[in-house]
Motif scaffolding. Sequence first.
Motif, short mmCIF file in Angstrom:
data_model
loop_
_atom_site.label_atom_id
_atom_site.label_comp_id
_atom_site.label_asym_id
_atom_site.label_seq_id
_atom_site.Cartn_x
_atom_site.Cartn_y
_atom_site.Cartn_z
N LEU A 108 -71.16 33.05 65.31
CA LEU A 108 -70.82 31.91 66.16
C LEU A 108 -70.21 30.76 65.37
O LEU A 108 -70.39 30.65 64.17
CB LEU A 108 -72.06 31.42 66.92
N ASN A 109 -69.48 29.92 66.09
CA ASN A 109 -68.87 28.72 65.52
C ASN A 109 -69.24 27.54 66.40
O ASN A 109 -68.63 27.33 67.45
CB ASN A 109 -67.35 28.88 65.43
N LEU A 110 -70.24 26.78 65.99
CA LEU A 110 -70.71 25.65 66.79
C LEU A 110 -69.85 24.41 66.61
O LEU A 110 -70.16 23.36 67.15
CB LEU A 110 -72.17 25.35 66.44
N ASN A 111 -68.76 24.55 65.85
CA ASN A 111 -67.76 23.48 65.73
C ASN A 111 -66.42 23.97 66.27
O ASN A 111 -65.35 23.54 65.80
CB ASN A 111 -67.62 23.03 64.28
N GLU A 112 -66.48 24.86 67.24
CA GLU A 112 -65.26 25.38 67.85
C GLU A 112 -64.39 24.25 68.39
O GLU A 112 -64.89 23.16 68.71
CB GLU A 112 -65.63 26.36 68.98
N HIS A 113 -63.08 24.50 68.48
CA HIS A 113 -62.13 23.48 68.92
C HIS A 113 -62.50 22.92 70.29
O HIS A 113 -62.47 21.71 70.53
CB HIS A 113 -60.73 24.11 68.96
N ARG A 114 -62.87 23.79 71.22
CA ARG A 114 -63.31 23.37 72.55
C ARG A 114 -64.65 24.04 72.86
O ARG A 114 -64.79 25.24 72.69
CB ARG A 114 -62.29 23.75 73.62
N ILE A 115 -65.61 23.26 73.32
CA ILE A 115 -66.91 23.80 73.70
C ILE A 115 -67.26 23.29 75.10
O ILE A 115 -67.20 22.08 75.36
CB ILE A 115 -68.01 23.42 72.70
N VAL A 116 -67.60 24.22 75.97
CA VAL A 116 -67.94 23.89 77.36
C VAL A 116 -69.31 24.46 77.69
O VAL A 116 -69.57 25.64 77.44
CB VAL A 116 -66.90 24.46 78.34
N SER A 117 -70.19 23.63 78.22
CA SER A 117 -71.49 24.09 78.70
C SER A 117 -71.41 24.33 80.20
O SER A 117 -70.88 23.48 80.93
CB SER A 117 -72.58 23.07 78.39
#
Length: 367
Positions: A108-117
């Motif tokens: 996983l990449n928790l600093n991804e360019h876009r993150i949506v919950s």
Amino acid sequence: MDNHLLFKIALSVAPGIGGVLARNMVSYVGSVEGVFAESIKSLQKIPGIGEINAKRIKDKDVLVKAEKELRFIEKNEIDVQFYTDKSFPRRLKTCVDAPIIIYTKGNLNLNEHRIVSIVGTRNATNYGKQVCDELIQKFAERNYKVLIVSGLAYGIDIQAHKSALKCNIQTVGIVGHGLDKIYPSLHAETAKKMLENGGLVTDFPSETKIDPSNFIRRNRIIAGLADATIVIESAAKGGALITAEIASSYNRDVFAYPGRAGDVYSKGCNQLIRNSGANLIEGIDDLEFFMGWEKSAKRQAVQSSLFVELNAEEEKIVALLRENGELFIDQISTELTIPVSRISAMLLTLEFKNVLVALPGKMYKLK
């Protein structure tokens, strides 16, 4: 045994010591190891600690528990991020009540360019499941590099994870227990698949008992990791509304899908929209509009900074945005250790120089 990691874990499992007090102690003493080297008399002088908390930290059982957890982590190939680590999720780091430590497993990449919950009721209707599936399919069709975050619970949560897996989009489940178990157990197979393209995250150590309050606490991570929180279905009360409220308190964008008047599991979304607690969306076009996203994830090479004169601090901001894409103003301030007031002025100057653009929610990106 990694003693540095041992002390980080110990600080996180010390009873009665939350994130705010833990950060306060590390700040005063100068290091995590230093906290445990201090005497009770010295610790209790730190604001907010007092004699009771100082004795809790110096209790030998704290290090015993930490040693046990460290062995579990090493045996099960679990990654650990402490709030002072560079690997700690940058969005989460800016939240005042963020955990001081998180345990992660997967790819996983928790600093991804876009993150949506994506969150919602455990009693999802066919309408809610369809809306969730269609939204995530659109992410895939438009080639967005996005991470989908949810809580691995029944209903909308598990639908979001399954839809992301189907579309080959990275997805992460935030759980309210340690990584020694999966709850609900019915979702163990989905969780296993998620480890290949995403994974699991928690701030709870192993052997944590399943407790309803834990799932409310984990909602702050669901909200804090993301740029935007989307509520698809919710009753008038529920965990999804709590997550939306937390996201709003973090100055993150909140969205909700409307439902028919009178539908039990649309009341919460309609209420959010009516009370201006969320922006109304009906699909990805609305999300793109509010978030200022482009319709293609293929980013153009940034050339604007080559044609204007920038000072040293402005160049640091440009370099940071080039590396990370879109960032909140408080993230920029934290990363560059420059006060928000000064950052705000510099960002305005860079806007005038046509180097960057301001997005909703005090977020910025390069042109």
